[in-house]
Design a protein around this motif. Sequence first.
Motif, mmCIF file in Angstrom:
data_model
loop_
_atom_site.group_PDB
_atom_site.id
_atom_site.type_symbol
_atom_site.label_atom_id
_atom_site.label_comp_id
_atom_site.label_asym_id
_atom_site.label_seq_id
_atom_site.Cartn_x
_atom_site.Cartn_y
_atom_site.Cartn_z
ATOM 1 N N ASP A 156 0.843 -1.207 0.000
ATOM 2 C CA ASP A 156 0.000 0.000 0.000
ATOM 3 C C ASP A 156 0.876 1.254 0.000
ATOM 4 O O ASP A 156 0.565 2.241 -0.676
ATOM 5 C CB ASP A 156 -0.920 0.016 1.227
ATOM 6 N N GLY A 157 1.968 1.209 0.773
ATOM 7 C CA GLY A 157 2.873 2.354 0.826
ATOM 8 C C GLY A 157 3.525 2.626 -0.513
ATOM 9 O O GLY A 157 3.644 3.786 -0.936
ATOM 10 N N ASP B 170 2.315 1.928 -3.415
ATOM 11 C CA ASP B 170 1.291 2.473 -4.321
ATOM 12 C C ASP B 170 1.167 3.983 -4.186
ATOM 13 O O ASP B 170 0.867 4.682 -5.163
ATOM 14 C CB ASP B 170 -0.073 1.819 -4.027
ATOM 15 N N ASN B 171 1.403 4.495 -2.967
ATOM 16 C CA ASN B 171 1.191 5.924 -2.709
ATOM 17 C C ASN B 171 2.479 6.732 -2.575
ATOM 18 O O ASN B 171 2.439 7.959 -2.565
ATOM 19 C CB ASN B 171 0.372 6.088 -1.416
ATOM 20 N N ASP B 172 3.602 6.033 -2.459
ATOM 21 C CA ASP B 172 4.866 6.739 -2.209
ATOM 22 C C ASP B 172 6.002 5.949 -2.861
ATOM 23 O O ASP B 172 6.292 4.827 -2.453
ATOM 24 C CB ASP B 172 5.097 6.866 -0.695
ATOM 25 N N LYS B 173 6.629 6.534 -3.869
ATOM 26 C CA LYS B 173 7.690 5.838 -4.603
ATOM 27 C C LYS B 173 9.071 6.050 -3.979
ATOM 28 O O LYS B 173 10.081 5.649 -4.561
ATOM 29 C CB LYS B 173 7.720 6.317 -6.066
#
Length: 222
Positions: free
Chosen positions: A120-121, A123-126
């Motif tokens: 999930d992380g 997906d939102n933070d590269k």
Amino acid sequence: MKKRNEMWDALGLDPKKEYAKLFALEFLLIAIAIGSYLYLRRIFILPGVAIFALVFGFFYFSRYDILLKEKEQRATDQFVESFTYFSIYISNGYNVYRALEEASLLSQSDIKPYFDELLDGIDNDKSLAPFLAFSKHFSSLSIKEVMLSVYQMVDEGGGMAHIRQFESLFASFSEERHLLERERKKKTLGNMQAFPLIGSGLTMLTLTASLVIIMGSIYNVL
């Protein structure tokens, strides 16, 4: 109190249920104390049980530290298992995200939530942040190094040099865990070997106490 709540959260425990369990056990101790006093009429029973109840409450709450250590140990062992799968997928041409997804599907219960949080992380933070957040669930510095190498495969293209770096770090950590597991098993077997001696000692104490009672009875009769 804050630390205790954090431990309950980490262990997935309900604070209300934990307090209810302690209250029920303490109430049972008090009931036994009152019943013993009414039956035996020995005043020392009440303060004795009161002290025992306080000590019991202390150890009841202190056991959470042990449970947390046991959970981290299980999760660390599961980390080795899951990232063995990850290593296989990477070696077979999967990209990092897909390899993490597949490893997550095969992961066990203690580490599965950490994988879900990581995916999930990502997906939102590269950035590196999700990988560091994953490693914070463990106290081992080696896991942080392994996760950093995984991130480098994402950030810098996943070339053979980064794959070899990951495999080297992970192989070293995996070997370390296998050695620790072997030592744990040896220690467990060593403790088990002491059980017969303890049993023999208890048997001798029981026989000695029985003889003392019998001799006392004979003396009273005479």
